[in-house]
Design an enzyme around this catalytic site. Structure first.
Site, PDB file in Angstrom:
ATOM      1  N   HIS A 134       5.390  14.360  -9.864  1.00  0.00           N
ATOM      2  CA  HIS A 134       5.869  14.109  -8.450  1.00  0.00           C
ATOM      3  C   HIS A 134       5.009  13.004  -7.909  1.00  0.00           C
ATOM      4  O   HIS A 134       3.700  12.969  -8.100  1.00  0.00           O
ATOM      5  CB  HIS A 134       6.069  15.265  -7.407  1.00  0.00           C
ATOM      6  CG  HIS A 134       7.072  16.381  -7.741  1.00  0.00           C
ATOM      7  ND1 HIS A 134       6.901  17.069  -8.775  1.00  0.00           N
ATOM      8  CD2 HIS A 134       7.872  16.714  -6.851  1.00  0.00           C
ATOM      9  CE1 HIS A 134       8.068  17.860  -8.654  1.00  0.00           C
ATOM     10  NE2 HIS A 134       8.522  17.602  -7.636  1.00  0.00           N
ATOM     11  N   ASN A 165      -1.786  15.541 -13.439  1.00  0.00           N
ATOM     12  CA  ASN A 165      -1.018  15.995 -12.607  1.00  0.00           C
ATOM     13  C   ASN A 165      -1.170  17.413 -12.074  1.00  0.00           C
ATOM     14  O   ASN A 165      -1.146  17.538 -10.790  1.00  0.00           O
ATOM     15  CB  ASN A 165       0.616  16.155 -13.283  1.00  0.00           C
ATOM     16  CG  ASN A 165       1.685  16.669 -12.292  1.00  0.00           C
ATOM     17  OD1 ASN A 165       1.563  16.280 -11.148  1.00  0.00           O
ATOM     18  ND2 ASN A 165       2.455  17.380 -13.122  1.00  0.00           N
ATOM     19  N   ASP A 264      -8.262  -2.296  -0.993  1.00  0.00           N
ATOM     20  CA  ASP A 264      -8.516  -3.836  -1.634  1.00  0.00           C
ATOM     21  C   ASP A 264      -8.344  -4.028  -3.207  1.00  0.00           C
ATOM     22  O   ASP A 264      -7.489  -4.578  -3.762  1.00  0.00           O
ATOM     23  CB  ASP A 264      -9.569  -4.543  -1.167  1.00  0.00           C
ATOM     24  CG  ASP A 264      -9.529  -4.898   0.566  1.00  0.00           C
ATOM     25  OD1 ASP A 264      -8.461  -5.004   0.925  1.00  0.00           O
ATOM     26  OD2 ASP A 264     -10.445  -5.325   0.884  1.00  0.00           O
ATOM     27  N   GLU A 267      -4.839  -3.015  -4.225  1.00  0.00           N
ATOM     28  CA  GLU A 267      -3.896  -4.259  -4.036  1.00  0.00           C
ATOM     29  C   GLU A 267      -4.105  -5.372  -4.937  1.00  0.00           C
ATOM     30  O   GLU A 267      -3.290  -5.921  -5.407  1.00  0.00           O
ATOM     31  CB  GLU A 267      -4.174  -4.518  -2.569  1.00  0.00           C
ATOM     32  CG  GLU A 267      -3.645  -3.727  -1.505  1.00  0.00           C
ATOM     33  CD  GLU A 267      -3.790  -4.489  -0.110  1.00  0.00           C
ATOM     34  OE1 GLU A 267      -3.306  -4.007   0.815  1.00  0.00           O
ATOM     35  OE2 GLU A 267      -4.970  -5.082  -0.053  1.00  0.00           O
ATOM     36  N   ASP A 273       1.041  -4.967  -0.831  1.00  0.00           N
ATOM     37  CA  ASP A 273       0.267  -5.276   0.531  1.00  0.00           C
ATOM     38  C   ASP A 273       0.287  -3.778   1.332  1.00  0.00           C
ATOM     39  O   ASP A 273       1.279  -3.672   1.983  1.00  0.00           O
ATOM     40  CB  ASP A 273       0.963  -6.318   1.397  1.00  0.00           C
ATOM     41  CG  ASP A 273       0.179  -6.579   2.664  1.00  0.00           C
ATOM     42  OD1 ASP A 273      -1.028  -5.798   2.873  1.00  0.00           O
ATOM     43  OD2 ASP A 273       0.684  -7.323   3.301  1.00  0.00           O
ATOM     44  N   GLN A 283      -7.129  -3.590   9.187  1.00  0.00           N
ATOM     45  CA  GLN A 283      -6.951  -3.559   7.759  1.00  0.00           C
ATOM     46  C   GLN A 283      -8.150  -4.062   7.053  1.00  0.00           C
ATOM     47  O   GLN A 283      -8.508  -3.480   6.167  1.00  0.00           O
ATOM     48  CB  GLN A 283      -6.061  -4.464   7.300  1.00  0.00           C
ATOM     49  CG  GLN A 283      -4.379  -3.904   7.549  1.00  0.00           C
ATOM     50  CD  GLN A 283      -3.254  -4.689   6.809  1.00  0.00           C
ATOM     51  OE1 GLN A 283      -3.330  -5.126   5.725  1.00  0.00           O
ATOM     52  NE2 GLN A 283      -2.450  -5.453   7.845  1.00  0.00           N
TER      53      GLN A 283
END
Length: 296
Positions: A134, A165, A264, A267, A273, A283
């Protein structure tokens, strides 16, 4: 017999025909703005689960099959048709979403995918050595049977090494839910990237005759806020944000804190983003930080 219209009769006839044509002319409907009101699990607003942002700018556009938005009442996700798994799943967790509904275990294809798209089946992972992992967990949606059942759609799953998991991620999920009893609400965004993981049967890159990609890494971002409103604007530079990035490997440590990283870094690895609706200055601070808080 031919009748000749007198000038004034011709004028009246022309005017009547003009009125008739006006009555038949269609009038464009006035756009209706959906009402904005409190968000509840039974009648959620479309954007509840994207309050902190839409990490990939996903939309429900069938011409974008690798970044297709599925907005469920229980969570939102960006689906990658060619990988057969989500890029990310985002959801809001509060005490309103928790109750006494039992785990439904009704794994099934997602019939809301666009016509002609392959629907990953409940048995697509069978014998692979990977769990139907999940993204939005069953235990985060126990207020109603319908809410819990929604977490078993295969569009909410990724092939996940069982140890990852059932232990590492499960431990973080259990810890995340403890914040609800101390006056908090939580936003969670998670997903996966890369190709190739190691389950109980060894290394694999795909399942289901190549229609489901086994990711190399699984990541999660957890944002903890005191219960309130206008949540995106209440995130501050001191808000606790937990980010982890784990290998999809069955030899993984069960201690999730081992895999803490920065938003960061996630990303950079994914091109997303994350937390894009949070004020930019905030942020910059919270996304660069690696959490060092308690893990239980």
């Amino acid at each position: 017999m031919f009748f000749r219209l007198r000038p004034f009769q011709h004028t009246i006839l022309t005017y009547c025909l003009f009125l008739a044509s006006c009555q038949k002319e269609a009038v464009a409907p006035t756009p209706v703005t959906p009402p904005v009101g409190p968000i509840t699990p039974t009648q959620p607003a479309l954007t509840e689960h994207l309050t902190l942002g839409n990490p990939s700018g996903a939309t429900a556009d069938i011409t974008q099959p690798t970044n297709y938005l599925l907005s469920k009442p229980q969570y939102a996700l960006s689906y990658h048709r060619d990988r057969g798994i989500p890029n990310w799943v985002s959801w809001h967790l509060s005490t309103d979403w928790r109750g006494s509904a039992a785990r439904q275990d009704d794994f099934r294809p997602d019939a809301t995918l666009p016509a002609g798209w392959y629907q990953v089946q409940a048995n697509s992972y069978t014998g692979s050595g990977f769990d139907r992992g999940h993204n939005c967990p069953s235990a985060d949606r126990t207020n109603t049977v319908a809410d819990n059942s929604a977490t078993f759609l295969m569009t909410n799953m990724m092939p996940q090494a069982p140890r990852n998991n059932q232990q590492t991620w499960a431990n973080l999920e259990d810890y995340t839910r403890t914040f609800l009893s101390t006056g908090n609400e939580v936003y969670i965004i998670c997903g996966s990237y890369g190709r190739g993981g190691t389950g109980t049967n060894g290394y694999a890159t795909t399942l289901d005759n190549g229609r489901v990609t086994v990711p190399a890494r699984c990541w999660k971002v957890v944002v903890i806020l005191p219960t309130g409103t206008d949540d995106a604007t209440r995130v501050t530079s001191s808000t606790r944000v937990i980010a982890i990035d784990t290998p999809n490997d069955n030899s993984i440590s069960t201690t999730w804190g081992t895999y803490r990283t920065s938003v960061d870094a996630i990303e950079t690895a994914t091109g997303l983003d994350i937390l894009s609706a949070v004020p930019t200055a905030v942020q910059q601070t919270i996304e660069a930080r690696v959490d060092n808080g308690p893990t239980s």
